[in-house]
Design a protein around this motif. Structure first.
Motif, PDB file in Angstrom:
ATOM      1  N   SER A 596      17.555  -4.814  15.544  1.00  0.00           N
ATOM      2  CA  SER A 596      18.238  -6.039  15.108  1.00  0.00           C
ATOM      3  C   SER A 596      17.339  -6.765  14.176  1.00  0.00           C
ATOM      4  CB  SER A 596      18.866  -6.679  16.224  1.00  0.00           C
ATOM      5  OG  SER A 596      19.914  -5.908  16.843  1.00  0.00           O
ATOM      6  N   GLY A 597      18.081  -6.869  12.966  1.00  0.00           N
ATOM      7  CA  GLY A 597      17.653  -7.792  11.783  1.00  0.00           C
ATOM      8  C   GLY A 597      16.580  -6.808  11.157  1.00  0.00           C
ATOM      9  N   SER A 598      16.433  -5.731  11.126  1.00  0.00           N
ATOM     10  CA  SER A 598      15.381  -5.025  10.512  1.00  0.00           C
ATOM     11  C   SER A 598      16.248  -4.444   9.123  1.00  0.00           C
ATOM     12  CB  SER A 598      14.918  -3.957  11.085  1.00  0.00           C
ATOM     13  OG  SER A 598      15.617  -2.779  11.352  1.00  0.00           O
ATOM     14  N   LYS A 680      12.754  -4.323  -1.079  1.00  0.00           N
ATOM     15  CA  LYS A 680      11.282  -4.639  -0.132  1.00  0.00           C
ATOM     16  C   LYS A 680      11.633  -6.146   0.225  1.00  0.00           C
ATOM     17  CE  LYS A 680       6.687  -3.290   0.787  1.00  0.00           C
ATOM     18  NZ  LYS A 680       5.644  -2.518   0.516  1.00  0.00           N
ATOM     19  N   GLY A 681      11.348  -6.471   1.562  1.00  0.00           N
ATOM     20  CA  GLY A 681      11.567  -8.047   1.593  1.00  0.00           C
ATOM     21  C   GLY A 681      12.754  -8.580   1.372  1.00  0.00           C
ATOM     22  N   GLN A 682      13.658  -8.053   1.033  1.00  0.00           N
ATOM     23  CA  GLN A 682      15.016  -8.965   0.934  1.00  0.00           C
ATOM     24  C   GLN A 682      16.010  -8.063   1.303  1.00  0.00           C
ATOM     25  OE1 GLN A 682      15.931  -9.717  -3.081  1.00  0.00           O
ATOM     26  NE2 GLN A 682      16.490 -11.786  -2.577  1.00  0.00           N
ATOM     27  N   HIS A 683      16.917  -8.871   2.286  1.00  0.00           N
ATOM     28  CA  HIS A 683      18.041  -7.974   2.855  1.00  0.00           C
ATOM     29  C   HIS A 683      19.294  -8.211   2.214  1.00  0.00           C
ATOM     30  CE1 HIS A 683      16.375  -7.189   6.999  1.00  0.00           C
ATOM     31  NE2 HIS A 683      15.786  -8.492   7.022  1.00  0.00           N
ATOM     32  N   PRO A 702      16.209  -3.407  -9.441  1.00  0.00           N
ATOM     33  CA  PRO A 702      14.903  -3.699  -8.939  1.00  0.00           C
ATOM     34  C   PRO A 702      14.274  -2.441  -8.224  1.00  0.00           C
ATOM     35  CG  PRO A 702      16.594  -5.213  -7.863  1.00  0.00           C
ATOM     36  CD  PRO A 702      17.257  -3.926  -8.693  1.00  0.00           C
ATOM     37  N   SER A 703      12.969  -2.429  -8.260  1.00  0.00           N
ATOM     38  CA  SER A 703      11.958  -1.512  -7.765  1.00  0.00           C
ATOM     39  C   SER A 703      12.435  -1.459  -6.357  1.00  0.00           C
ATOM     40  CB  SER A 703      10.719  -1.676  -8.055  1.00  0.00           C
ATOM     41  OG  SER A 703      10.213  -2.924  -7.302  1.00  0.00           O
ATOM     42  N   TRP A 704      12.383  -0.237  -5.845  1.00  0.00           N
ATOM     43  CA  TRP A 704      12.416   0.191  -4.340  1.00  0.00           C
ATOM     44  C   TRP A 704      13.820  -0.546  -3.900  1.00  0.00           C
ATOM     45  CZ3 TRP A 704       7.049   0.852  -1.640  1.00  0.00           C
ATOM     46  CH2 TRP A 704       6.587   2.058  -1.979  1.00  0.00           C
TER      47      TRP A 704
END
Length: 714
Positions: A596-598, A680-683, A702-704
């Motif tokens: 959860s939340g990942s 990456k790093g942003q949901h 954006p990348s990845w």
């Protein structure tokens, strides 16, 4: 071995490793993970060190597989500023072979750098060969003299920096090593090598065009967005469309007492699940709760029904390989010292144990009674999707205490006929799933044949075992009027090193993003010990269309691309949803439900709840093309009723923004666009909006990242 692991608290987790016997036969290294410090990033290039003359060692996963006389730490002839050289005696057609499980595509290779010294002789005739997964050269051999543009010099260090085009690789293959082989039977003395490196080119940001067609619409099953073992909170939060009850433990599950043997996952122990009131069982059992929670959230279910023929006596903990009964063993349960792992201290397997130590025989009627109980408790038809056990091709490993012999073609069909037939007779509206194959070997061969075209396959028309099973199913329907199997079910775990791990170094990340191609691409050689095209979903579609057209569905009830925290695993997941749609998959369930939340939840939210308000991709799949799928991939959906186009954009580039032009002029010339993205790093979040002009709009990807462009057109 292929294992499900359990902690002592019996948290359901899952790991997959390679079938050990295959690796012994293939003589490959078991899942060696790349060391991150092997790679040095320079812009969009990766420098991969094979041999370091500073340490005198092979780097990363590289090993010395030479049959020539080789010394990795020679100090006789050493390049200034270094400590060692790699010396090779040039004689008798022998080779220095440096092998590494890093699977670098030749299309991505940029250049090769080697320092060479011919020692006192010089002029050695040495071929440099790039070695592929098969163990043979994959490109043209080139001599050291050709790479140098001159004979190998005596007593002098010269650096080779050569573009890989000199090797004239005719198609994209995957490099696993490099050989330096004598081209003569004579002894030409010793050559000395220093600092051997490859330079590979990463996909870099470049403009991309996605062109949307206005061709045939293909319906998409809503049940491909499923998971294994979702909690009630997860079902409510993410809105998964399918939840599966499966895994190794359910092969010997008793619904009456709510206990299961944990097989090789946990010392072959019978372990009871925790229940609030034992006296009320089977009410309140784990399977009861599973069904109750799924029904409460209107989530479809896939239920694994045992076919191995054994189940626990009761709720008492029992050991499949008791130390007191069978002697000392390699390992034992740290919480129950009498339960061993079934291996003697020397690692050999204990044989001849008694299955009755843990289990009692059980037949197909037990499954029928279980479903009747569920019907009585939750309403007729509460559950009607039934799998015939879990990965039976691995029973001789995972459940060898009761099924030590490898599964054959005939046993698979007989159990399908008996257990599936009983369920189908009792519940004609049910869907029966099989054979629940764990991977490549079980797609193509029986466990009795290992992973080879052996006697069992040859005795069954030399057909891949799934193809043969489809044929038997069709023959049975023709002869009796009863179709046993309704759904061909497989599992898919990429076998390439590191893909299902926590590793996200540059090459592993690229490998992970390519790995979904093994689901469909006939031209993609799997970058693992398999080394040949798998294209399992396309294979199954081809077999069905040839043998039983329109009569069978497809399910992928377990798959995974790595840790829940890894962005490239999430991007591979997005890609896979599109492949499932293209390949007419009806059911799919990730192993297991994401934490959860990942970030692993975001691919599901992109499709099922992209705005956080319940909005989901709807309608049909429609064709689209992408100018460079190494940089961006895309899948496109259209809802003709609501006049909505959904364009899914997966950016595979690790750095830099990619300008993506979407040409939807064949659909409409105007419209409004809203973007939803995660990276990456942003949901997942709304990442912008725009408009369609003359059938075109442009998005800065954006990348990845994965982005959904929702276009309301007119």
């Amino acid at each position: 071995t292929h294992t499900h692991t359990h902690t002592h608290t019996h948290t359901h987790t899952h790991t997959h490793t390679i079938y050990t016997l295959i690796f012994l036969k293939m003589n490959l290294v078991l899942f060696l993970v790349l060391l991150y410090n092997t790679f040095l990033l320079n812009g969009q290039n990766i420098t991969s060190t094979i041999y370091s003359s500073t340490s005198g060692t092979l780097e990363g996963t590289f090993q010395n597989w030479s049959w020539a006389t080789v010394n990795l730490q020679d100090k006789t002839v050493v390049r200034p500023g270094t400590s060692y050289s790699l010396s090779v005696v040039v004689e008798g057609y022998k080779a220095a072979y440096l092998h590494g499980d890093f699977y670098m595509g030749t299309n991505n290779l940029h250049s090769l750098s080697i320092w060479v010294n011919g020692g006192s002789n010089g002029g050695q005739d040495v071929a440099v060969k790039l070695v592929g997964i098969s163990g043979s050269a994959i490109c043209s051999a080139v001599t050291l003299a050709q790479l140098l543009g001159q004979p190998v010099p005596a007593n002098e260090w010269v650096q080779i920096v050569q573009d890989f085009s000199i090797f004239q690789c005719t198609e994209d293959s995957f490099l696993v090593g490099i050989q330096f082989q004598a081209n003569t039977n004579d002894n030409e003395g010793t050559i000395y090598l220093s600092d051997i490196t490859f330079v590979a080119t990463l996909p870099s940001a470049a403009p991309i065009t996605i062109t949307v067609s206005n061709g045939a619409r293909q319906p998409v099953s809503p049940l491909i967005y499923g998971v294994n073992f979702a909690s009630l909170d997860q079902l409510n939060e993410v809105k998964y469309t399918l939840t599966r009850w499966g895994g190794n433990a359910v092969t010997r599950y008793s619904y009456m007492v709510d206990a299961a043997n944990r097989a090789s996952d946990w010392y072959f122990e019978d372990i009871a699940n925790t229940v609030a009131d034992v006296s009320k069982l089977p009410d309140g059992s784990q399977s009861y709760t599973f069904v109750k929670e799924a029904l409460s959230t209107n989530t479809k279910m896939l239920l694994t029904t045992p076919t191995i023929g054994w189940r626990p006596f009761d709720r008492t903990t029992r050991c499949g390989f008791s130390v007191a009964k069978y002697g000392a063993q390699q390992k034992a349960d740290p919480y129950n010292a009498d339960c061993g792992n079934g291996l003697k201290p020397d690692g050999t397997a204990i044989t001849g144990n008694d299955p009755a130590d843990t289990s009692i025989p059980t037949g197909p009627e037990y499954n029928v009674e279980w479903i009747k109980y569920l019907d009585k408790t939750f309403g007729v038809g509460a559950v009607r999707n039934f799998q015939l056990d879990n990965e039976p091709a691995l029973w001789h490993e995972t459940h060898r205490d009761v099924h030590p012999n490898p599964l054959t073609y005939d046993e698979l069909w007989n159990r399908t006929l008996v257990y599936g037939g009983a369920l189908k007779t009792a519940f004609p509206d049910s869907l029966i799933f099989g054979p629940i194959s764990w991977g490549w070997c079980a797609y193509m061969y029986s466990a009795a044949d290992g992973c080879t075209d052996g006697s069992d396959r040859k005795a069954h028309d030399d057909l891949p075992i799934i193809q043969w099973l489809i044929q038997q199913n069709a023959n049975n329907k023709k002869a009796t009027g009863q179709k046993i199997l309704d759904v061909i079910d497989v599992h898919f775990y990429p076998q390439a090193p590191g893909v299902t791990s926590t590793n996200e170094d540059p090459l592993t990340a690229l490998l992970r993003l390519r790995s979904p191609r093994s689901l469909w691409d006939k031209n993609y050689a799997d970058e693992s010990w398999i080394g040949s095209p798998i294209y399992i979903l396309q294979r199954i579609n081809d077999w069905i269309s040839t043998i039983s057209p329109g009569d069978l569905k497809i399910s992928v009830s377990e798959y995974n691309y790595g840790d829940d925290t890894i962005i490239t695993a999430a991007l591979a997941q997005v890609e896979t949803f599109g492949i499932f749609a293209e390949q007419n998959v009806t059911f799919a369930a990730r192993w297991v439900a994401p934490t959860s939340g990942s970030i692993a939840e975001d691919p599901f939210k992109l499709y099922l709840n992209y705005d956080g308000k319940g909005s989901s991709i709807s309608g049909d799949l429609i064709g689209s093309s992408v100018t460079d799928t190494e940089i961006v991939s895309s899948h496109t959906y259209i809802n003709d009723q609501t006049k909505t186009l959904y364009v899914v954009i997966v950016n595979k580039v690790s750095s830099g923004t990619v300008p993506v032009t979407i040409d939807m002029s064949r659909i409409a010339l105007s419209g409004q666009v809203t973007y939803y993205s995660f990276s990456k790093g942003q949901h997942i979040h709304q990442s912008g909006s725009g408009s369609v002009s003359n059938g075109v709009f442009v998005y800065q990807s954006p990348s990845w990242s994965a982005t959904l462009a929702v276009v309301n057109f007119s």
